[in-house]
Write an enzyme that holds these catalytic residues in place. Structure first.
Site, PDB file in Angstrom:
ATOM      1  N   GLN A   1      -4.356   2.049  14.889  1.00 43.34           N
ATOM      2  CA  GLN A   1      -3.033   2.660  14.003  1.00 43.34           C
ATOM      3  C   GLN A   1      -2.402   3.647  14.959  1.00 43.34           C
ATOM      4  OE1 GLN A   1      -4.291   4.110  10.201  1.00 43.34           O
ATOM      5  NE2 GLN A   1      -2.284   4.617   9.731  1.00 43.34           N
TER       6      GLN A   1
ATOM      7  N   GLU B   1     -10.300  12.339   7.707  1.00 45.73           N
ATOM      8  CA  GLU B   1     -10.120  13.609   7.117  1.00 45.73           C
ATOM      9  C   GLU B   1     -11.672  14.223   7.118  1.00 45.73           C
ATOM     10  OE1 GLU B   1      -7.689  13.465   3.280  1.00 45.73           O
ATOM     11  OE2 GLU B   1      -8.512  11.388   3.728  1.00 45.73           O
TER      12      GLU B   1
ATOM     13  N   THR C   1      -8.761  -6.058   3.427  1.00 52.77           N
ATOM     14  CA  THR C   1      -8.586  -5.027   2.125  1.00 52.77           C
ATOM     15  C   THR C   1      -9.558  -5.287   0.968  1.00 52.77           C
ATOM     16  OG1 THR C   1      -6.319  -4.567   2.602  1.00 52.77           O
ATOM     17  CG2 THR C   1      -7.042  -3.994   0.617  1.00 52.77           C
TER      18      THR C   1
ATOM     19  N   ARG D   1      -8.312   3.274  13.224  1.00 47.99           N
ATOM     20  CA  ARG D   1      -7.481   4.499  13.327  1.00 47.99           C
ATOM     21  C   ARG D   1      -7.181   4.399  14.849  1.00 47.99           C
ATOM     22  NH1 ARG D   1      -6.312   5.944   8.331  1.00 47.99           N
ATOM     23  NH2 ARG D   1      -7.936   6.486   6.977  1.00 47.99           N
TER      24      ARG D   1
ATOM     25  N   TYR E   1       1.230   5.569  -0.486  1.00 50.27           N
ATOM     26  CA  TYR E   1       0.730   6.749   0.334  1.00 50.27           C
ATOM     27  C   TYR E   1       0.903   8.060  -0.578  1.00 50.27           C
ATOM     28  CZ  TYR E   1       0.021   9.468   4.438  1.00 50.27           C
ATOM     29  OH  TYR E   1      -0.516  10.254   5.612  1.00 50.27           O
TER      30      TYR E   1
ATOM     31  N   ASP F   1       0.926  -1.249   0.021  1.00 52.12           N
ATOM     32  CA  ASP F   1      -0.081   0.131  -0.021  1.00 52.12           C
ATOM     33  C   ASP F   1       0.907   1.385   0.121  1.00 52.12           C
ATOM     34  OD1 ASP F   1      -2.510   1.131  -0.071  1.00 52.12           O
ATOM     35  OD2 ASP F   1      -2.528   1.487   2.121  1.00 52.12           O
TER      36      ASP F   1
ATOM     37  N   TYR G   1       1.413   2.274  15.290  1.00 55.50           N
ATOM     38  CA  TYR G   1       2.433   2.855  14.002  1.00 55.50           C
ATOM     39  C   TYR G   1       3.874   3.722  14.161  1.00 55.50           C
ATOM     40  CZ  TYR G   1       1.815   8.041  13.915  1.00 55.50           C
ATOM     41  OH  TYR G   1       2.255   9.254  14.193  1.00 55.50           O
TER      42      TYR G   1
ATOM     43  N   ARG H   1       0.610  16.889  13.037  1.00 55.11           N
ATOM     44  CA  ARG H   1       1.669  18.007  13.091  1.00 55.11           C
ATOM     45  C   ARG H   1       1.190  19.227  12.264  1.00 55.11           C
ATOM     46  NH1 ARG H   1       3.278  13.200  11.104  1.00 55.11           N
ATOM     47  NH2 ARG H   1       3.353  13.962   8.950  1.00 55.11           N
TER      48      ARG H   1
ATOM     49  N   HIS I   1      -4.452  13.830   1.089  1.00 56.31           N
ATOM     50  CA  HIS I   1      -4.629  12.904   2.188  1.00 56.31           C
ATOM     51  C   HIS I   1      -3.628  13.070   3.084  1.00 56.31           C
ATOM     52  CE1 HIS I   1      -6.015   9.509   4.522  1.00 56.31           C
ATOM     53  NE2 HIS I   1      -4.674   8.712   4.358  1.00 56.31           N
TER      54      HIS I   1
ATOM     55  N   GLU J   1     -10.803   3.685   3.185  1.00 57.30           N
ATOM     56  CA  GLU J   1      -9.704   4.560   2.338  1.00 57.30           C
ATOM     57  C   GLU J   1      -9.986   4.535   0.885  1.00 57.30           C
ATOM     58  OE1 GLU J   1      -5.861   4.943   5.281  1.00 57.30           O
ATOM     59  OE2 GLU J   1      -5.699   3.662   3.750  1.00 57.30           O
TER      60      GLU J   1
ATOM     61  N   ASP K   1      -8.877   0.190   1.491  1.00 54.22           N
ATOM     62  CA  ASP K   1      -7.864  -0.488   2.565  1.00 54.22           C
ATOM     63  C   ASP K   1      -8.485   0.110   4.021  1.00 54.22           C
ATOM     64  OD1 ASP K   1      -5.315  -1.712   3.227  1.00 54.22           O
ATOM     65  OD2 ASP K   1      -4.437   0.073   3.673  1.00 54.22           O
TER      66      ASP K   1
ATOM     67  N   THR L   1      -4.695   6.452   0.058  1.00 54.98           N
ATOM     68  CA  THR L   1      -5.959   7.269  -0.190  1.00 54.98           C
ATOM     69  C   THR L   1      -6.001   8.539  -1.039  1.00 54.98           C
ATOM     70  OG1 THR L   1      -6.309   6.613   2.106  1.00 54.98           O
ATOM     71  CG2 THR L   1      -7.950   8.244   1.353  1.00 54.98           C
TER      72      THR L   1
ATOM     73  N   LYS M   1      -4.323  -2.471   9.790  1.00 54.39           N
ATOM     74  CA  LYS M   1      -4.668  -2.724   8.418  1.00 54.39           C
ATOM     75  C   LYS M   1      -4.585  -4.143   7.991  1.00 54.39           C
ATOM     76  CE  LYS M   1      -3.649   1.862   7.110  1.00 54.39           C
ATOM     77  NZ  LYS M   1      -4.367   2.885   6.079  1.00 54.39           N
TER      78      LYS M   1
ATOM     79  N   GLU N   1      -9.146   4.299  -2.788  1.00 49.85           N
ATOM     80  CA  GLU N   1      -7.968   3.667  -3.480  1.00 49.85           C
ATOM     81  C   GLU N   1      -8.168   3.202  -4.835  1.00 49.85           C
ATOM     82  OE1 GLU N   1      -4.851   2.324  -1.265  1.00 49.85           O
ATOM     83  OE2 GLU N   1      -5.380   2.820   0.697  1.00 49.85           O
TER      84      GLU N   1
END
Length: 434
Positions: A247, A381, A264, A244, A136, A134, A251, A150, A141, A206, A240, A367, A260, A208
């Protein structure tokens, strides 16, 4: 084919079909009544049975070999033949199925044996997935998610230099229509000093694009970006599913794991590069000040025509909506032009260190959100991390998915003077944790 290809088929349902006209002809694995799984072609509301056609001697030369390779319960052998065989089969299929075909009377006489109704058939995973990666590459996204954690520095320094990806779990890739069970794992709620263990409370989808690998490469060898398109067998839709809360706890520092690997979902039909050719586009220009890709990721032809203009849609159908007879509700409408890296760049990067790609390997794009809220490809999001609920026509609200919710992905290519090309649906309903 040219962008003015308006040929019609003698199969009436194919003409004007929003997904599967004569110009598409995606491949998949299906099983008709009381028969074993085998390869087929979606055409209108029917499926063209490649085994019946092959046994009847309808193909010749390279196309005959391609059809025979697709007669088993997976398309791996067909993918391994490469682009030349795929194009030969496509050309002969279009000749057989076009209005005025010299074989039309013979084919019509074969009836349901050759063209069973898609509604009476079961669809299967198109290929046996050896490996699943997968990526990114959806920059909106990446920015949106980065901002949640952040705010002053949403993208990490490597994002614009390297196509970011992680290795997923091939064993839980499933075909559209397969229920997905809510996963159980560790989470660390705010204020806790030790993690909780139990069902995920922040289950997400997600949106994709899926990429099926055709011919691979030898271990220790790499695929040059100029050659990457020859290694792509076709495309599909991919959801996918993501836990959350799991994760967020697991992660760092190595990335997604249990969040994850529980499921899928992919759409059953593999849309070929040839079908998508009229919808190729230039890769969107990078923002001023962004670095130029390193030489192994930069090819002039790929930048000129390596992107696709595919409209992507995600919808939801809750248990209450089904009971009220409501239609699925659109949550987002996006486009593959929101990819920061091309598919060829993903293939080149994946193999540059000598990684062996094999027929039937699967890539996810990551995504593919757009820049506006109505184009966000995940609930993370759309709800700003669960802070702003989405209202549904049933009177319900959602921040994340609830048991009984069904997520539906659709995709379509549209261009003036050319028939609509679609992917079919990628559906999955969420079951309660055990």
């Amino acid at each position: 084919m040219t962008q003015t290809d308006n040929r019609r088929s003698w199969i009436a349902s194919a003409n004007g079909h929003p997904d599967f006209p004569l110009q598409n002809l995606p491949l998949g694995i299906f099983s008709p009544s009381n028969a074993s799984p085998r390869g087929g072609i979606a055409i209108g509301d029917a499926i063209f049975d490649l085994k019946v056609a092959s046994d009847a001697g309808l193909f010749s030369g390279e196309a005959a070999e391609a059809a025979r390779s697709a007669c088993s319960d997976s398309l791996n052998a067909f993918f391994a033949l490469g682009a030349s065989a795929r194009r030969a089969l496509r050309a002969q299929l279009q000749a057989l199925l076009a209005e005025g075909s010299s074989a039309q009377a013979r084919l019509e006489a074969m009836g349901q044996a050759l063209l069973p109704s898609a509604s009476t058939c079961r669809l299967h995973l198109p290929a046996k997935v050896g490996d699943y990666t997968d990526f990114y590459v959806g920059i909106h996204h990446a920015n949106n998610v980065g901002r949640l954690f952040r705010p002053d520095n949403p993208l990490l320094p490597n994002y614009k230099y390297v196509p970011i990806g992680y290795h997923g779990r091939a064993s839980t890739v499933c075909v559209s229509g397969t229920p997905v069970r809510r996963p159980i794992g560790q989470t660390m709620p705010p204020g806790n000093e030790v993690p909780n263990f139990g069902p995920s409370k922040r289950l997400d989808y997600e949106l994709e694009l899926g990429i099926w690998i055709g011919q691979g490469n030898e271990m220790g060898e790499s695929i040059a970006i100029a050659d990457a398109q020859q290694h792509i067998a076709g495309y599909c839709l991919l959801n996918d599913w993501s836990a959350r809360d799991v994760q967020a706890w697991e992660y760092q520092p190595l990335g997604p794991f249990l969040a994850k690997n529980f499921g899928t979902t992919v759409s059953p039909w593999v849309v070929t590069a040839e079908a998508l050719e009229p919808f190729r586009a230039a890769q969107p220009a990078r923002t001023e000040g962004d670095p130029q890709p390193l030489p192994y990721l930069l090819d002039e032809a790929d930048q000129a025509k390596g992107a696709f203009d595919i409209e992507l849609e995600v919808l939801i159908l809750t248990k209450a909506m089904r009971e009220q007879g409501l239609a699925p509700h659109r949550l987002a409408l996006s486009n593959t032009l929101n990819m920061y890296w091309t598919v060829a760049q993903m293939v080149a990067h994946h193999s540059v260190g000598g990684c062996k790609l094999q027929p039937g390997d699967l890539f996810g794009s990551g995504t593919l959100s757009g820049p506006q809220p109505e184009a966000f490809g995940s609930l993370l999001e759309s709800t700003v991390g669960g802070k702003q609920a989405i209202s549904l026509p049933s009177g319900e609200q959602r921040t994340f998915l609830e048991d009984g919710d069904e997520v539906i992905l659709r995709a379509r290519c549209q261009r003036e003077g050319y028939p609509s090309i679609g992917f079919g649906e990628c559906r999955g309903i969420l079951l309660a944790a055990k």
